[in-house]
Structure formats: C-alpha cells, structure tokens
Motif scaffolding. Structure first.
Motif, PDB file in Angstrom:
ATOM      1  N   ASP A  94       0.819  -1.221   0.000  1.00  0.00           N
ATOM      2  CA  ASP A  94       0.000   0.000   0.000  1.00  0.00           C
ATOM      3  C   ASP A  94       0.847   1.264   0.000  1.00  0.00           C
ATOM      4  O   ASP A  94       0.479   2.266   0.620  1.00  0.00           O
ATOM      5  CB  ASP A  94      -0.934   0.026   1.235  1.00  0.00           C
ATOM      6  CG  ASP A  94      -1.786  -1.211   1.343  1.00  0.00           C
ATOM      7  OD1 ASP A  94      -2.012  -1.875   0.318  1.00  0.00           O
ATOM      8  OD2 ASP A  94      -2.233  -1.518   2.466  1.00  0.00           O
ATOM      9  N   ASP A 115       0.114   1.233  -4.230  1.00  0.00           N
ATOM     10  CA  ASP A 115      -1.272   0.999  -3.828  1.00  0.00           C
ATOM     11  C   ASP A 115      -2.234   1.132  -5.004  1.00  0.00           C
ATOM     12  O   ASP A 115      -2.034   1.953  -5.895  1.00  0.00           O
ATOM     13  CB  ASP A 115      -1.673   1.985  -2.728  1.00  0.00           C
ATOM     14  CG  ASP A 115      -3.007   1.598  -2.120  1.00  0.00           C
ATOM     15  OD1 ASP A 115      -3.053   0.557  -1.433  1.00  0.00           O
ATOM     16  OD2 ASP A 115      -4.004   2.304  -2.364  1.00  0.00           O
ATOM     17  N   GLU A 158      -0.226  -2.761  -7.857  1.00  0.00           N
ATOM     18  CA  GLU A 158      -1.387  -3.597  -7.562  1.00  0.00           C
ATOM     19  C   GLU A 158      -2.665  -2.966  -8.096  1.00  0.00           C
ATOM     20  O   GLU A 158      -2.716  -1.778  -8.387  1.00  0.00           O
ATOM     21  CB  GLU A 158      -1.505  -3.942  -6.074  1.00  0.00           C
ATOM     22  CG  GLU A 158      -1.283  -2.837  -5.086  1.00  0.00           C
ATOM     23  CD  GLU A 158      -1.493  -3.274  -3.641  1.00  0.00           C
ATOM     24  OE1 GLU A 158      -1.153  -4.410  -3.275  1.00  0.00           O
ATOM     25  OE2 GLU A 158      -2.006  -2.465  -2.864  1.00  0.00           O
TER      26      GLU A 158
HETATM   27 CA    CA Z   1      -4.474  -2.038  -0.274  1.00  0.00          CA
END
Ligand code: CA
Ligand code: C2E
Ligand code: CA
Ligand code: CA
Length: 281
Positions: free
Chosen positions: A183, A205, A238
């Motif tokens: 993150d 993140d 991600e």
């Molecule tokens: Ca996350």
C-alpha cells in the motif's frame, strides 16, 4: 465490561476504528473456525509485466463464517488484531501459504522460473516475538527456500513496537526472505521512514493505479517507479484492471503487476492449472 467495550471500539489495524461488535472474531471463535475449516486462502498471481510470465502469488485469506457467510478480510483482520486472535490466524496463514508454494515448487517448470509466495503480515503478527523464526521453521519443515518468501508489511506497522518489528524483519532478511512495503503511498510516514526500513520491494497501492486511464496520469505511481529504481528496489503495481493501466506502467518500466486484468485471487488448484502447469511443456 471495560475490556469488552475496548474491544468493540478500539483503534486497530491500519488506522481503522471498529465501532460494531467484534465478538465473532474472538480468539475462541477463530480457533473454532480454524478447526472447522472455515478459513481458506486464495492466491493472486504476480505477473512480470513485459513477458507476461507468472513470478509468484500473494496469499489472501477468507473466512466462510457459518452464520455471517463470506466475511472479507478488511472486516475480520482488524477485529482479530483487536481481540488478540491475529497471532493464531496469522500463523495458520503462514503455514498454509508456504505449504501451497512448496507444492507449486515440486512441479517442474520448463522455464525454470521459481514462484515466490507473498504473505501479508499485520502489525500484531510482526511485533510478536518469534514471528520471523516461525516463518523460517515452516520453510524448513517443507523444504521451501526462504528466498522465495516475501513478507508484506505496511508503513503503519512501524507505529508501535517498532523495535520488535525490526527484530523480526532482521531475522527474516538474514535468512534471505524479502520484505515488501504494501500500500505504498497511503501511510502517514515519510520518505525518511522508508530509508530507515530494510526493504526489498515496494507495492504501489491500487488507489494510484486505479486513477490511471488514457487521459489521466498518476504522478505518485510514476515517482514511485523511479524512486524504487533509484533505491535498487523491486516494484509491483497492484490493482491493475485495464489494458490502458498496464500499458502506462510498461511505458514507465514498472517490472511487476497484480490485478483483475490478469486474475482475481483464486484457489490453489486453479492457480496451479492456470499459472503453474500452463507454463509446463
Ligand atoms: Ca491495499
Ligand atoms: P492488500 O494486501 O492490499 O491486498 C490487495 C487487495 O486488493 C485484495 O483484497 C485483493 O483481492 C484486491 N485486489 C487485487 N486485484 C485487484 C484489482 O484489480 N482491483 C481491485 N479493486 N481489487 C483488487 P482482499 O483479498 O479483500 O484483502 C484486503 C486486505 O486484507 C489486504 O489488502 C490485506 O491488507 C488484508 N489481508 C488479506 N489477507 C490477509 C492475511 O492473510 N493476513 C493479513 N494480515 N492481512 C490480510
Ligand atoms: Ca498485500
Ligand atoms: Ca496492497
């Protein structure tokens, strides 16, 4: 009871405040859930962006609760942290994840690629004595190389008990385990904090990745990729959901991605069929 009230309205986990009853995630309930097979893991592939090859997977836990149905981890992980049941659950996650990865490793891949396993560790787990040794013991038990294990931590995990967290990280890194900052960009810490932590991987993140489209840049994602390269760290973006996002990341040299564009998190047998055996000749 004061203790119960505390459990129901405690600031926990990643800065979230739990205001509803969390009794269903008490240590006894989690132990029962583990005994009854209510918890299971899903695995999301980590993809090498320029080749499309599978590099590994991230383990993500689920709870199929007998009365509440499928409870998402964003709900029960903070409750487990608050109630003191996170250690027992976290160790189960570590064991199951490493066992799954050891199973994948026994299937020879024609491309010689060895798949890594990424395991999320929450603040309480990371600060608990013996966490690092536990991970290494599980690797030894199933004969899995620690160098293929990645432990995902967050910036907020270093808020309290930073010394205990650092001890575990040192034990893990000394044995070759990689540490990923999850993150990245969402915590409250600064770049100076980042240089104080022994890191190997940064995960951008998904809030930053999700903002990218044909006409919108993410300056944060861009800078994170550049900074990781400058610091000699690997970087994973991600939450990649669109081809436009993948192209944007490829153009900027982001080496690894995860996201629904490639796969949702899937059970181990589906992961094997789609991402391990698929690479065999
Ligand atoms: Ca996350
Ligand atoms: P995380 O570590 O940031 O995990 C990524 C989350 O994003 C996962 O949600 C994953 O399913 C989801 N995701 C992946 N690709 C995409 C995408 O393309 N789009 C969108 N919208 N979402 C995507 P999940 O599985 O619900 O997990 C939520 C959080 O719960 C995790 O966030 C992690 O912080 C925590 N968690 C999950 N499993 C574990 C665990 O075993 N231990 C600990 N301590 N925490 C866990
Ligand atoms: Ca993660
Ligand atoms: Ca993440």
């Amino acid at each position: 009871r004061a203790g119960k009230a505390l459990f129901e309205a405690q600031r926990v986990g990643r800065g979230k405040v739990i205001t509803h009853g969390g009794y269903y995630a008490s240590p006894a309930a989690v132990r029962d859930g583990l005994t009854n097979g209510e918890f299971f893991l899903l695995f999301q592939p980590v993809i090498h962006l320029s080749t499309g090859a599978t590099a590994g997977a991230e383990a993500l836990v689920r709870w199929q609760h007998p009365t509440r149905g499928l409870v998402p981890p964003a709900e029960f992980i903070p409750l487990c942290e608050a109630s003191g049941s996170m250690q027992v659950l976290g160790r189960w996650v570590v064991r199951e994840s490493i066992e799954a990865a050891a199973d994948w490793a026994r299937r020879d891949r024609s491309d010689g690629q060895q798949l890594s396993i990424s395991i999320n560790a929450s603040a309480r787990e990371l600060a608990s004595a013996g966490y690092g040794d536990y991970v290494l013991d599980e690797c030894a038990t199933v004969g899995f190389p620690p160098s293929l294990v990645r432990i995902e931590v967050t910036e907020t995990d270093f808020g309290t008990d930073a010394a205990a967290v650092r001890d575990n990280i040192r034990v893990l890194r000394d044995a070759g385990v990689l540490i990923s900052m999850d993150d990245f960009g969402t915590g409250h810490s600064s770049l100076s904090r980042l240089t104080e932590i022994d890191l190997d991987v940064i995960k951008i993140d998904r809030s930053f990745v999700g903002a990218i489209d044909d006409t919108t840049d993410s300056p944060v994602a861009d800078l994170t990729i550049k900074m990781a390269a400058a610091l000699g760290l690997d970087v994973i973006a991600e939450g990649v959901e669109t081809k436009a996002q993948a192209r944007w990341l490829l153009d900027r040299g982001c080496p690894y991605v995860q996201g629904y564009l490639y796969s949702r998190p899937v059970p181990s047998d589906e992961f094997v069929a789609r991402f391990v055996e698929e690479a065999l000749t």
